[in-house]
Design an enzyme around this catalytic site. Structure first.
Site, PDB file in Angstrom:
ATOM      1  N   ARG A  10       0.584  -1.304   0.347  1.00  0.00           N
ATOM      2  CA  ARG A  10      -0.585   0.446  -0.155  1.00  0.00           C
ATOM      3  C   ARG A  10       0.994   1.134   0.262  1.00  0.00           C
ATOM      4  NH1 ARG A  10      -3.800   1.666   5.495  1.00  0.00           N
ATOM      5  NH2 ARG A  10      -4.400   3.723   4.207  1.00  0.00           N
ATOM      6  N   PRO A 190       3.909   8.771   1.105  1.00  0.00           N
ATOM      7  CA  PRO A 190       4.371   7.920  -0.431  1.00  0.00           C
ATOM      8  C   PRO A 190       5.749   7.422  -0.433  1.00  0.00           C
ATOM      9  CG  PRO A 190       3.253   9.695  -0.671  1.00  0.00           C
ATOM     10  CD  PRO A 190       3.627  10.191   0.754  1.00  0.00           C
ATOM     11  N   SER A 191       6.062   7.268  -0.969  1.00  0.00           N
ATOM     12  CA  SER A 191       7.319   5.510  -1.267  1.00  0.00           C
ATOM     13  C   SER A 191       8.203   5.736  -0.091  1.00  0.00           C
ATOM     14  CB  SER A 191       8.475   7.034  -1.861  1.00  0.00           C
ATOM     15  OG  SER A 191       7.839   7.406  -3.612  1.00  0.00           O
ATOM     16  N   ARG A 192       7.356   5.074   0.867  1.00  0.00           N
ATOM     17  CA  ARG A 192       8.130   4.640   2.289  1.00  0.00           C
ATOM     18  C   ARG A 192       8.540   5.774   2.722  1.00  0.00           C
ATOM     19  NH1 ARG A 192       4.769   1.262   1.058  1.00  0.00           N
ATOM     20  NH2 ARG A 192       4.105  -0.316   0.809  1.00  0.00           N
ATOM     21  N   LEU A 193       8.764   7.122   2.484  1.00  0.00           N
ATOM     22  CA  LEU A 193       9.572   7.813   2.977  1.00  0.00           C
ATOM     23  C   LEU A 193       8.463   8.696   4.870  1.00  0.00           C
ATOM     24  CD1 LEU A 193      10.832   9.954   0.672  1.00  0.00           C
ATOM     25  CD2 LEU A 193      11.784   7.963   1.592  1.00  0.00           C
TER      26      LEU A 193
END
Length: 213
Positions: A10, A190-193
């Site tokens: 996700r 977003p982008s696991r940041l």
């Protein structure tokens, strides 16, 4: 299993969690997040994972319900003679995790644990539904039992014993308060940041700092 869970993922989208936009202490922010979670998650907003360790240092985790929040700590109720009760008697420290998927938020709490006063436990117990009050007497939590019928027969006996009477709190049942020494707020991005802000108690105050996602 017919679905490859390695492909399940996700991408989170949440408002930024910035150091200059949060209070100097964590509990006001926790209250704000919990209020939103109760709106968005419904009756699951106060669900939390409780982790303890036994006398061998082995960790154990289970789901419990948060029932009270104050500057003093976070309170849940249970059977003192359960596995978690014996673990807390041996090592009175715990970790809590809240996960609110609709908000993409997680909160971690760690700290020492103490029993709440008998008066606090009595007050909370008196406000429980009668069936839940009865359940505190019926369920010898974590003990091996022969089957479901054992519970049902025991419930009938207690229903008969307390017919027409108020149900008093069992001495083996009551509350624990986790006194936070660390509270970490996680906001998915977003982008696991992801944003992670951790508060740690320093003397009578708190220090806040950002962690890498």
């Amino acid at each position: 299993m017919t679905r490859d869970i390695a492909d399940i993922r996700r991408d989170y989208e949440g408002g930024r969690l910035e150091e200059d936009q949060v209070p100097n202490e964590p509990m006001p922010l926790f209250d704000e997040w919990l209020t939103l979670a109760l709106d968005s998650e419904g009756d699951d907003g106060n669900v939390m994972t409780l982790a303890t360790v036994d006398s061998q240092g082995m960790p154990h985790a289970r789901i419990v319900l948060l029932k009270q929040v104050s500057e003093a700590g976070l309170v849940f109720y249970t059977n003192y003679q359960s596995h978690k009760g014996s673990e807390l008697a041996n090592s009175p420290h715990a970790a809590l995790v809240f996960w609110w998927p609709s908000l993409g938020r997680q909160v971690r709490v760690e700290g020492p644990v103490e029993k709440v006063s008998a008066e606090e436990s009595d007050t909370y117990f008196a406000g429980r539904p009668r069936a839940s009050q009865l359940g505190a007497w019926v369920a010898t939590q974590s003990v091996v039992i022969p089957g479901r019928s054992w519970l049902e027969e025991r419930e009938q006996r207690f229903q008969h014993a307390y017919q027409g009477q108020d149900i008093q709190r069992p001495g083996h049942w009551g509350g624990y308060r986790v006194k936070p020494q660390m509270i970490e707020f996680w906001q998915g991005q977003p982008s696991r940041l992801h944003d992670r802000l951790r508060f740690e108690r320093r003397g009578t105050g708190w220090q806040c700092f950002r962690l890498a996602p």
